[in-house]
Design a protein around this motif. Structure first.
Motif, PDB file in Angstrom:
ATOM      1  N   VAL A 120       1.420   4.450   8.274  1.00 35.74           N
ATOM      2  CA  VAL A 120       0.384   5.322   8.841  1.00 35.74           C
ATOM      3  C   VAL A 120       0.565   5.330  10.352  1.00 35.74           C
ATOM      4  CG1 VAL A 120      -2.065   5.814   9.075  1.00 35.74           C
ATOM      5  CG2 VAL A 120      -1.225   4.725   6.986  1.00 35.74           C
ATOM      6  N   GLY A 121       0.785   6.534  10.919  1.00 34.55           N
ATOM      7  CA  GLY A 121       1.036   6.625  12.356  1.00 34.55           C
ATOM      8  C   GLY A 121       2.303   5.879  12.712  1.00 34.55           C
ATOM      9  N   ASP A 122       2.189   4.975  13.665  1.00 33.23           N
ATOM     10  CA  ASP A 122       3.361   4.190  14.072  1.00 33.23           C
ATOM     11  C   ASP A 122       3.252   2.753  13.579  1.00 33.23           C
ATOM     12  OD1 ASP A 122       1.303   3.314  15.660  1.00 33.23           O
ATOM     13  OD2 ASP A 122       2.290   3.714  17.578  1.00 33.23           O
ATOM     14  N   GLU A 123       2.589   2.580  12.425  1.00 32.94           N
ATOM     15  CA  GLU A 123       2.394   1.241  11.874  1.00 32.94           C
ATOM     16  C   GLU A 123       2.768   1.198  10.392  1.00 32.94           C
ATOM     17  OE1 GLU A 123      -1.198  -2.076  11.302  1.00 32.94           O
ATOM     18  OE2 GLU A 123      -1.638  -0.115  12.161  1.00 32.94           O
ATOM     19  N   VAL A 124       3.590   0.224  10.038  1.00 31.86           N
ATOM     20  CA  VAL A 124       3.854  -0.045   8.623  1.00 31.86           C
ATOM     21  C   VAL A 124       2.731  -0.963   8.153  1.00 31.86           C
ATOM     22  CG1 VAL A 124       5.454  -1.013   6.938  1.00 31.86           C
ATOM     23  CG2 VAL A 124       6.343   0.172   8.941  1.00 31.86           C
ATOM     24  N   ILE A 125       1.811  -0.428   7.337  1.00 29.23           N
ATOM     25  CA  ILE A 125       0.624  -1.215   6.978  1.00 29.23           C
ATOM     26  C   ILE A 125       0.893  -2.184   5.825  1.00 29.23           C
ATOM     27  CG2 ILE A 125      -0.902   0.601   7.820  1.00 29.23           C
ATOM     28  CD1 ILE A 125      -1.567   1.205   4.855  1.00 29.23           C
ATOM     29  N   GLY A 126       1.988  -1.986   5.109  1.00 28.53           N
ATOM     30  CA  GLY A 126       2.301  -2.898   4.020  1.00 28.53           C
ATOM     31  C   GLY A 126       3.432  -2.384   3.160  1.00 28.53           C
ATOM     32  N   SER A 127       3.919  -3.248   2.276  1.00 30.53           N
ATOM     33  CA  SER A 127       4.965  -2.846   1.336  1.00 30.53           C
ATOM     34  C   SER A 127       4.822  -3.662   0.061  1.00 30.53           C
ATOM     35  CB  SER A 127       6.356  -3.036   1.949  1.00 30.53           C
ATOM     36  OG  SER A 127       6.586  -4.405   2.261  1.00 30.53           O
ATOM     37  N   ILE A 128       5.317  -3.104  -1.023  1.00 33.26           N
ATOM     38  CA  ILE A 128       5.240  -3.778  -2.313  1.00 33.26           C
ATOM     39  C   ILE A 128       6.566  -3.637  -3.063  1.00 33.26           C
ATOM     40  CG2 ILE A 128       2.744  -3.517  -2.643  1.00 33.26           C
ATOM     41  CD1 ILE A 128       3.370  -1.075  -4.464  1.00 33.26           C
ATOM     42  N   VAL A 145       5.005  -2.701 -12.486  1.00 39.89           N
ATOM     43  CA  VAL A 145       4.069  -3.719 -12.002  1.00 39.89           C
ATOM     44  C   VAL A 145       4.279  -3.913 -10.501  1.00 39.89           C
ATOM     45  CG1 VAL A 145       3.357  -6.123 -12.200  1.00 39.89           C
ATOM     46  CG2 VAL A 145       4.073  -4.863 -14.245  1.00 39.89           C
ATOM     47  N   ALA A 146       3.193  -3.834  -9.747  1.00 40.40           N
ATOM     48  CA  ALA A 146       3.275  -3.949  -8.289  1.00 40.40           C
ATOM     49  C   ALA A 146       3.061  -5.396  -7.848  1.00 40.40           C
ATOM     50  CB  ALA A 146       2.229  -3.052  -7.633  1.00 40.40           C
ATOM     51  N   GLN A 147       3.827  -5.789  -6.826  1.00 40.70           N
ATOM     52  CA  GLN A 147       3.701  -7.133  -6.271  1.00 40.70           C
ATOM     53  C   GLN A 147       3.877  -7.052  -4.760  1.00 40.70           C
ATOM     54  OE1 GLN A 147       5.970 -10.455  -8.139  1.00 40.70           O
ATOM     55  NE2 GLN A 147       6.696 -10.904  -6.082  1.00 40.70           N
ATOM     56  N   MET A 148       3.031  -7.738  -4.034  1.00 42.56           N
ATOM     57  CA  MET A 148       3.079  -7.701  -2.568  1.00 42.56           C
ATOM     58  C   MET A 148       4.427  -8.182  -2.049  1.00 42.56           C
ATOM     59  SD  MET A 148       0.464  -9.459   0.138  1.00 42.56           S
ATOM     60  CE  MET A 148       0.700  -9.299   1.912  1.00 42.56           C
ATOM     61  N   LEU A 149       4.919  -7.521  -1.023  1.00 40.91           N
ATOM     62  CA  LEU A 149       6.187  -7.883  -0.385  1.00 40.91           C
ATOM     63  C   LEU A 149       5.946  -8.053   1.107  1.00 40.91           C
ATOM     64  CD1 LEU A 149       9.328  -8.069  -0.142  1.00 40.91           C
ATOM     65  CD2 LEU A 149       9.346  -5.564   0.007  1.00 40.91           C
ATOM     66  N   THR A 150       6.369  -9.183   1.649  1.00 33.88           N
ATOM     67  CA  THR A 150       6.266  -9.401   3.089  1.00 33.88           C
ATOM     68  C   THR A 150       7.220  -8.456   3.807  1.00 33.88           C
ATOM     69  OG1 THR A 150       5.720 -11.729   2.751  1.00 33.88           O
ATOM     70  CG2 THR A 150       6.470 -11.085   4.950  1.00 33.88           C
ATOM     71  N   ILE A 151       6.719  -7.754   4.801  1.00 32.02           N
ATOM     72  CA  ILE A 151       7.512  -6.738   5.496  1.00 32.02           C
ATOM     73  C   ILE A 151       8.575  -7.397   6.368  1.00 32.02           C
ATOM     74  CG2 ILE A 151       7.429  -4.738   7.027  1.00 32.02           C
ATOM     75  CD1 ILE A 151       4.416  -4.568   6.391  1.00 32.02           C
ATOM     76  N   LYS A 199      -2.759  -0.932  -3.329  1.00 33.90           N
ATOM     77  CA  LYS A 199      -4.022  -1.582  -2.958  1.00 33.90           C
ATOM     78  C   LYS A 199      -4.288  -2.809  -3.813  1.00 33.90           C
ATOM     79  CE  LYS A 199      -8.984  -0.630  -2.488  1.00 33.90           C
ATOM     80  NZ  LYS A 199     -10.068   0.365  -2.713  1.00 33.90           N
ATOM     81  N   THR A 200      -4.008  -2.706  -5.116  1.00 35.00           N
ATOM     82  CA  THR A 200      -4.228  -3.833  -6.016  1.00 35.00           C
ATOM     83  C   THR A 200      -3.349  -5.021  -5.632  1.00 35.00           C
ATOM     84  OG1 THR A 200      -4.798  -2.347  -7.836  1.00 35.00           O
ATOM     85  CG2 THR A 200      -4.155  -4.586  -8.424  1.00 35.00           C
ATOM     86  N   THR A 202      -1.772  -5.629  -2.630  1.00 37.60           N
ATOM     87  CA  THR A 202      -1.862  -6.116  -1.248  1.00 37.60           C
ATOM     88  C   THR A 202      -3.284  -6.381  -0.769  1.00 37.60           C
ATOM     89  OG1 THR A 202      -1.989  -3.880  -0.311  1.00 37.60           O
ATOM     90  CG2 THR A 202       0.216  -4.810  -0.665  1.00 37.60           C
ATOM     91  N   GLY A 203      -4.261  -5.749  -1.421  1.00 34.74           N
ATOM     92  CA  GLY A 203      -5.631  -5.838  -0.923  1.00 34.74           C
ATOM     93  C   GLY A 203      -5.879  -4.925   0.269  1.00 34.74           C
ATOM     94  N   ILE A 204      -4.886  -4.107   0.618  1.00 40.30           N
ATOM     95  CA  ILE A 204      -4.993  -3.198   1.763  1.00 40.30           C
ATOM     96  C   ILE A 204      -5.396  -1.815   1.263  1.00 40.30           C
ATOM     97  CG2 ILE A 204      -3.724  -2.058   3.634  1.00 40.30           C
ATOM     98  CD1 ILE A 204      -1.856  -4.533   3.636  1.00 40.30           C
ATOM     99  N   ASN A 205      -6.418  -1.238   1.863  1.00 37.66           N
ATOM    100  CA  ASN A 205      -6.855   0.114   1.516  1.00 37.66           C
ATOM    101  C   ASN A 205      -6.289   1.099   2.541  1.00 37.66           C
ATOM    102  OD1 ASN A 205      -8.080   2.463   0.755  1.00 37.66           O
ATOM    103  ND2 ASN A 205     -10.183   1.715   0.950  1.00 37.66           N
ATOM    104  N   PRO A 206      -5.258   1.865   2.186  1.00 42.01           N
ATOM    105  CA  PRO A 206      -4.656   2.801   3.141  1.00 42.01           C
ATOM    106  C   PRO A 206      -5.644   3.826   3.692  1.00 42.01           C
ATOM    107  CG  PRO A 206      -3.230   2.516   1.242  1.00 42.01           C
ATOM    108  CD  PRO A 206      -4.538   1.873   0.897  1.00 42.01           C
ATOM    109  N   ALA A 207      -6.691   4.161   2.918  1.00 44.55           N
ATOM    110  CA  ALA A 207      -7.649   5.175   3.368  1.00 44.55           C
ATOM    111  C   ALA A 207      -8.243   4.829   4.723  1.00 44.55           C
ATOM    112  CB  ALA A 207      -8.748   5.346   2.321  1.00 44.55           C
ATOM    113  N   LYS A 208      -8.529   3.551   4.945  1.00 40.51           N
ATOM    114  CA  LYS A 208      -9.123   3.135   6.223  1.00 40.51           C
ATOM    115  C   LYS A 208      -8.179   3.445   7.383  1.00 40.51           C
ATOM    116  CE  LYS A 208     -11.883  -0.614   4.208  1.00 40.51           C
ATOM    117  NZ  LYS A 208     -12.149  -2.073   4.223  1.00 40.51           N
TER     118      LYS A 208
END
Length: 220
Positions: A120-128, A145-151, A199-200, A202-208
Motif C-alpha cells: 500500500v503506497g510505498d509500504e509493504v504491509i505484509g506477505s504470506i 492454506v495461508a501462513q505468515m511470512l516474514t518480509i 488477514k487471517t 497475519t492479523g493485518i487488515n489492509p483496509a486500514k
C-alpha cells in the motif's frame, strides 16, 4: 469499458480514484502487465500470447510444462497446467474458438507454495505463503492454506518495484520461488486483491492502510 470510462469521468471532475483506471486496466491484462514489469527489470517467467494452437504446442515442447491461462481472469479459475503438446493444442483451440487469445506461461518449478505480497503506497504491509492443498494452484479461493511470512529485503524490493512500475496505489503481488535458478519471479499483479487469507494469517487488515493512503491522497 463502461466502468473504465466512468472512473475516468469521475477522475476528470476531481474525484480521487484508487487505483487509477489505467493501472486497474493494465493489471487486468496479464500480458500487458508482464511487459511493463519486464521493461522495469522485474523478474518474470517466460511468457507468450499466441493465436495459433500449433504455436502453443511448440511452446509446450520447448518449455516442457506450461500453464495456459485466461488473459483476463482471477482466483486461478480457468488456468490449466499442461505438459502434453497435444493437450496444449486442444486447450488452445477451445480458447480460440470463442475469439480469445491463448496466454501461455512456462511453469515455474517451485515448492508447493507461492508468496502473496501486499503493498500500500510505498509500504509493504505484509506477505504470506500460500500452500497448495492437493492442487498445483495456490489460490486461497481454491483451498490453499495461508501462513505468515516474514518480509525479506528482496521481497520488499520486488513489491515496491512492481507497484512503482505499474503506477498503483496498492496491490497484491503473486511471487514464486524458482527452484531451478534459485530466484524469485512475479507471476501477476492484482489491482483489487482479496485479503481474507492474508488477514487471517497475519492479523493485518489492509483496509486500514488503504483508507489511510486514500485520505493522504485526498489531502494532496
Amino acid at each position: 469499458m463502461k466502468r473504465f470510462d466512468s472512473l475516468k469521468v469521475l477522475r476528470n471532475v476531481g474525484t480521487v480514484t484508487i487505483n487509477s483506471p489505467e493501472s486497474i486496466m493494465l493489471a487486468r491484462d496479464k500480458f500487458a502487465s508482464l511487459l511493463e514489469l519486464a521493461k522495469n527489470h522485474v523478474p518474470i517467467p517466460e511468457t507468450a500470447m499466441v493465436e495459433d494452437p500449433r504455436e502453443a504446442m511448440t511452446l509446450t515442447e520447448r518449455w516442457g510444462e506450461v500453464v495456459i491461462k485466461p488473459l483476463i481472469g482471477s482466483l486461478g479459475l480457468g488456468s490449466v497446467k499442461v505438459s502434453d503438446p497435444d493437450i496444449a493444442y486442444r486447450v488452445s483451440k477451445s480458447i480460440l474458438s470463442v475469439n480469445q487469445p491463448v496466454y501461455v506461461q512456462k511453469y515455474v518449478k517451485k515448492p508447493d507454495r507461492d508468496i502473496r505480497v501486499f503493498v500500500v503506497g510505498d509500504e509493504v504491509i505484509g506477505s504470506i505463503f500460500r500452500f497448495s492443498n492437493g492442487s498445483w494452484k495456490t489460490n486461497v479461493a481454491q483451498g490453499a492454506v495461508a501462513q505468515m511470512l516474514t518480509i525479506s529485503s528482496e521481497i520488499k524490493e520486488i513489491g515496491l518495484k512492481v507497484v512503482k512500475a505499474m503506477k498503483m496505489d496498492y496491490a497484491g503481488i503473486d511471487v514464486v520461488e524458482d527452484t531451478e535458478d534459485n530466484s524469485y519471479k512475479v507471476l501477476e499483479v492484482n489491482a483489487s486483491p482479496l485479503w481474507h487469507g492474508f488477514k487471517t494469517a497475519t492479523g493485518i487488515n489492509p483496509a486500514k492502510f488503504i483508507v489511510k493512503h486514500l485520505l493522504e491522497m485526498i489531502k494532496k
